[in-house]
Design a protein around this motif. Structure first.
Motif, PDB file in Angstrom:
ATOM      1  N   LYS A  37       0.864  -1.185   0.000  1.00  0.00           N
ATOM      2  CA  LYS A  37       0.000   0.000   0.000  1.00  0.00           C
ATOM      3  C   LYS A  37       0.896   1.229   0.000  1.00  0.00           C
ATOM      4  O   LYS A  37       2.059   1.165   0.398  1.00  0.00           O
ATOM      5  CB  LYS A  37      -0.899   0.016   1.243  1.00  0.00           C
ATOM      6  CG  LYS A  37      -1.799  -1.192   1.362  1.00  0.00           C
ATOM      7  CD  LYS A  37      -2.873  -1.156   0.317  1.00  0.00           C
ATOM      8  CE  LYS A  37      -3.784  -2.364   0.466  1.00  0.00           C
ATOM      9  NZ  LYS A  37      -4.562  -2.636  -0.669  1.00  0.00           N
ATOM     10  N   ALA A  38       0.366   2.336  -0.427  1.00  0.00           N
ATOM     11  CA  ALA A  38       1.134   3.573  -0.387  1.00  0.00           C
ATOM     12  C   ALA A  38       1.515   3.875   1.055  1.00  0.00           C
ATOM     13  O   ALA A  38       0.690   3.765   1.951  1.00  0.00           O
ATOM     14  CB  ALA A  38       0.314   4.721  -0.965  1.00  0.00           C
ATOM     15  N   PRO A  39       2.790   4.217   1.280  1.00  0.00           N
ATOM     16  CA  PRO A  39       3.200   4.483   2.649  1.00  0.00           C
ATOM     17  C   PRO A  39       2.487   5.719   3.207  1.00  0.00           C
ATOM     18  O   PRO A  39       2.128   6.625   2.460  1.00  0.00           O
ATOM     19  CB  PRO A  39       4.713   4.727   2.534  1.00  0.00           C
ATOM     20  CG  PRO A  39       4.951   5.052   1.112  1.00  0.00           C
ATOM     21  CD  PRO A  39       3.862   4.395   0.319  1.00  0.00           C
ATOM     22  N   ALA A  40       2.324   5.712   4.530  1.00  0.00           N
ATOM     23  CA  ALA A  40       1.669   6.849   5.179  1.00  0.00           C
ATOM     24  C   ALA A  40       2.498   8.114   4.984  1.00  0.00           C
ATOM     25  O   ALA A  40       1.967   9.195   4.764  1.00  0.00           O
ATOM     26  CB  ALA A  40       1.461   6.559   6.660  1.00  0.00           C
ATOM     27  N   ASN A  41       3.811   7.980   5.058  1.00  0.00           N
ATOM     28  CA  ASN A  41       4.716   9.107   4.837  1.00  0.00           C
ATOM     29  C   ASN A  41       5.467   8.869   3.539  1.00  0.00           C
ATOM     30  O   ASN A  41       6.257   7.931   3.447  1.00  0.00           O
ATOM     31  CB  ASN A  41       5.711   9.250   5.992  1.00  0.00           C
ATOM     32  CG  ASN A  41       5.020   9.614   7.283  1.00  0.00           C
ATOM     33  OD1 ASN A  41       4.057  10.373   7.271  1.00  0.00           O
ATOM     34  ND2 ASN A  41       5.497   9.061   8.387  1.00  0.00           N
ATOM     35  N   LEU A  42       5.212   9.688   2.574  1.00  0.00           N
ATOM     36  CA  LEU A  42       5.862   9.561   1.275  1.00  0.00           C
ATOM     37  C   LEU A  42       7.268  10.152   1.366  1.00  0.00           C
ATOM     38  O   LEU A  42       7.430  11.317   1.715  1.00  0.00           O
ATOM     39  CB  LEU A  42       5.041  10.309   0.216  1.00  0.00           C
ATOM     40  CG  LEU A  42       5.481  10.147  -1.221  1.00  0.00           C
ATOM     41  CD1 LEU A  42       5.301   8.701  -1.670  1.00  0.00           C
ATOM     42  CD2 LEU A  42       4.655  11.062  -2.117  1.00  0.00           C
ATOM     43  N   LYS A  43       8.278   9.341   1.068  1.00  0.00           N
ATOM     44  CA  LYS A  43       9.666   9.790   1.127  1.00  0.00           C
ATOM     45  C   LYS A  43      10.150   9.996  -0.306  1.00  0.00           C
ATOM     46  O   LYS A  43      10.215   9.038  -1.079  1.00  0.00           O
ATOM     47  CB  LYS A  43      10.521   8.751   1.855  1.00  0.00           C
ATOM     48  CG  LYS A  43      11.927   9.221   2.145  1.00  0.00           C
ATOM     49  CD  LYS A  43      12.672   8.206   3.002  1.00  0.00           C
ATOM     50  CE  LYS A  43      14.101   8.677   3.197  1.00  0.00           C
ATOM     51  NZ  LYS A  43      14.918   7.660   3.852  1.00  0.00           N
ATOM     52  N   VAL A  44      10.451  11.245  -0.649  1.00  0.00           N
ATOM     53  CA  VAL A  44      10.842  11.570  -2.022  1.00  0.00           C
ATOM     54  C   VAL A  44      12.224  12.213  -2.051  1.00  0.00           C
ATOM     55  O   VAL A  44      12.699  12.745  -1.059  1.00  0.00           O
ATOM     56  CB  VAL A  44       9.819  12.514  -2.705  1.00  0.00           C
ATOM     57  CG1 VAL A  44       8.455  11.882  -2.795  1.00  0.00           C
ATOM     58  CG2 VAL A  44       9.757  13.844  -2.011  1.00  0.00           C
ATOM     59  N   ALA A  45      12.814  12.148  -3.239  1.00  0.00           N
ATOM     60  CA  ALA A  45      14.105  12.797  -3.484  1.00  0.00           C
ATOM     61  C   ALA A  45      14.163  13.128  -4.965  1.00  0.00           C
ATOM     62  O   ALA A  45      13.332  12.677  -5.752  1.00  0.00           O
ATOM     63  CB  ALA A  45      15.245  11.869  -3.098  1.00  0.00           C
ATOM     64  N   TYR A  46      15.160  13.927  -5.331  1.00  0.00           N
ATOM     65  CA  TYR A  46      15.341  14.212  -6.750  1.00  0.00           C
ATOM     66  C   TYR A  46      16.829  14.277  -7.071  1.00  0.00           C
ATOM     67  O   TYR A  46      17.677  14.463  -6.195  1.00  0.00           O
ATOM     68  CB  TYR A  46      14.631  15.501  -7.175  1.00  0.00           C
ATOM     69  CG  TYR A  46      15.231  16.788  -6.653  1.00  0.00           C
ATOM     70  CD1 TYR A  46      16.210  17.473  -7.376  1.00  0.00           C
ATOM     71  CD2 TYR A  46      14.809  17.331  -5.442  1.00  0.00           C
ATOM     72  CE1 TYR A  46      16.749  18.653  -6.903  1.00  0.00           C
ATOM     73  CE2 TYR A  46      15.342  18.508  -4.968  1.00  0.00           C
ATOM     74  CZ  TYR A  46      16.321  19.170  -5.702  1.00  0.00           C
ATOM     75  OH  TYR A  46      16.862  20.338  -5.214  1.00  0.00           O
ATOM     76  N   VAL A  47      17.115  14.066  -8.342  1.00  0.00           N
ATOM     77  CA  VAL A  47      18.484  14.095  -8.857  1.00  0.00           C
ATOM     78  C   VAL A  47      18.527  15.066 -10.021  1.00  0.00           C
ATOM     79  O   VAL A  47      17.671  15.029 -10.906  1.00  0.00           O
ATOM     80  CB  VAL A  47      18.917  12.683  -9.326  1.00  0.00           C
ATOM     81  CG1 VAL A  47      20.296  12.716  -9.939  1.00  0.00           C
ATOM     82  CG2 VAL A  47      18.861  11.693  -8.187  1.00  0.00           C
ATOM     83  N   GLU A  48      19.519  15.949 -10.015  1.00  0.00           N
ATOM     84  CA  GLU A  48      19.725  16.911 -11.111  1.00  0.00           C
ATOM     85  C   GLU A  48      20.384  16.180 -12.285  1.00  0.00           C
ATOM     86  O   GLU A  48      21.547  15.782 -12.201  1.00  0.00           O
ATOM     87  CB  GLU A  48      20.638  18.062 -10.661  1.00  0.00           C
ATOM     88  CG  GLU A  48      20.045  18.957  -9.609  1.00  0.00           C
ATOM     89  CD  GLU A  48      19.276  20.121 -10.199  1.00  0.00           C
ATOM     90  OE1 GLU A  48      19.219  20.244 -11.438  1.00  0.00           O
ATOM     91  OE2 GLU A  48      18.724  20.894  -9.407  1.00  0.00           O
ATOM     92  N   VAL A  49      19.662  15.992 -13.363  1.00  0.00           N
ATOM     93  CA  VAL A  49      20.174  15.276 -14.535  1.00  0.00           C
ATOM     94  C   VAL A  49      21.349  16.022 -15.165  1.00  0.00           C
ATOM     95  O   VAL A  49      22.338  15.406 -15.570  1.00  0.00           O
ATOM     96  CB  VAL A  49      19.051  15.057 -15.575  1.00  0.00           C
ATOM     97  CG1 VAL A  49      19.596  14.445 -16.849  1.00  0.00           C
ATOM     98  CG2 VAL A  49      17.965  14.182 -14.985  1.00  0.00           C
ATOM     99  N   ASP A  50      21.266  17.344 -15.216  1.00  0.00           N
ATOM    100  CA  ASP A  50      22.354  18.126 -15.820  1.00  0.00           C
ATOM    101  C   ASP A  50      23.670  17.880 -15.083  1.00  0.00           C
ATOM    102  O   ASP A  50      24.732  17.792 -15.713  1.00  0.00           O
ATOM    103  CB  ASP A  50      22.017  19.620 -15.814  1.00  0.00           C
ATOM    104  CG  ASP A  50      20.819  19.946 -16.687  1.00  0.00           C
ATOM    105  OD1 ASP A  50      20.461  19.119 -17.550  1.00  0.00           O
ATOM    106  OD2 ASP A  50      20.229  21.026 -16.495  1.00  0.00           O
ATOM    107  N   SER A  51      23.602  17.749 -13.759  1.00  0.00           N
ATOM    108  CA  SER A  51      24.816  17.481 -12.984  1.00  0.00           C
ATOM    109  C   SER A  51      25.356  16.090 -13.279  1.00  0.00           C
ATOM    110  O   SER A  51      26.573  15.893 -13.367  1.00  0.00           O
ATOM    111  CB  SER A  51      24.533  17.625 -11.485  1.00  0.00           C
ATOM    112  OG  SER A  51      24.182  18.957 -11.180  1.00  0.00           O
ATOM    113  N   ILE A  52      24.462  15.122 -13.421  1.00  0.00           N
ATOM    114  CA  ILE A  52      24.918  13.766 -13.773  1.00  0.00           C
ATOM    115  C   ILE A  52      25.640  13.813 -15.119  1.00  0.00           C
ATOM    116  O   ILE A  52      26.701  13.216 -15.287  1.00  0.00           O
ATOM    117  CB  ILE A  52      23.736  12.772 -13.812  1.00  0.00           C
ATOM    118  CG1 ILE A  52      23.282  12.473 -12.385  1.00  0.00           C
ATOM    119  CG2 ILE A  52      24.130  11.483 -14.528  1.00  0.00           C
ATOM    120  CD1 ILE A  52      22.101  11.530 -12.294  1.00  0.00           C
TER     121      ILE A  52
END
Length: 197
Positions: A37-52
């Motif tokens: 099930k979808a977690p009660a607390n959504l843990k998100v992050a992001y990555v800068e593609v330009d930096s990669i």
């Protein structure tokens, strides 16, 4: 030219990191089950593609390789184009000097037209080969990032990791930026050099 290749690579990587990939595989989504099930607390992050694209060794080598191949193709096409132009100009000059019989002029003109068709064919073939090479490396780049993120996320337990390129995320708190961690991990995991056949 380098900026154009890097721009193309950044857009390609952004697409590859998005919900679908160039090879039309389904996005990596865990199958739904009674326990998932979808977690009660959504843990998100992001990555800068330009930096990669500018800091991941594989992506930098990829960019350099494609830039070199692109320049080689352009130099080959330009050299053959200049030879063809010189032959056409020489032919035109000799025609004006009445150096050829009518049959000779027609045969030479047909030869120049064949050379022009051959040049267009060569340009098409080299362009197709370059596109195939670019697709191959885009897939390898996508696979290496996706593989690393799968391993990376075993401990981190993010629900979603977004790719950020330019302004495709309207707002993102820097606290969710895992770019440097991911780049460091990608570079540590990357052991080789691109095959520069």
């Amino acid at each position: 030219m380098k900026k154009n290749v890097l721009g193309t690579l950044a857009v390609t990587a952004c697409i590859a990191l998005g919900m679908t990939s160039c090879n039309k595989q389904q996005p990596q989504v865990e199958p739904e089950s009674e326990t998932s099930k979808a977690p009660a607390n959504l843990k998100v992050a992001y990555v800068e593609v330009d930096s990669i694209m500018t800091q991941y060794t594989f992506a930098k080598q990829f960019s350099q390789l494609l830039q070199k191949k692109s320049m080689n193709i352009q130099n080959t096409i330009n050299a053959k184009g200049q030879q063809l132009q010189a032959a056409a100009a020489n032919f035109q000059q000799k025609v004006q000097q009445n150096a050829y019989t009518r049959d000779q002029a027609q045969a030479i003109q047909e030869g120049i037209q064949r050379q022009q068709a051959d040049l267009q064919s060569l340009q098409q073939r080299l362009g197709n080969e370059f596109q195939a090479e670019q697709n191959r490396y885009n897939k390898a780049l996508h696979d290496s990032i996706a593989h690393y993120l799968t391993i990376y996320n075993k401990d981190k337990k993010y629900s979603i990791i977004f790719s950020k390129s330019g302004d495709n995320l309207l707002y993102a708190n820097k606290a969710y930026d895992i770019t440097n961690e991911v780049i460091a991990g990608l570079n540590k995991a990357y052991k080789g050099k691109l095959n520069k056949e």
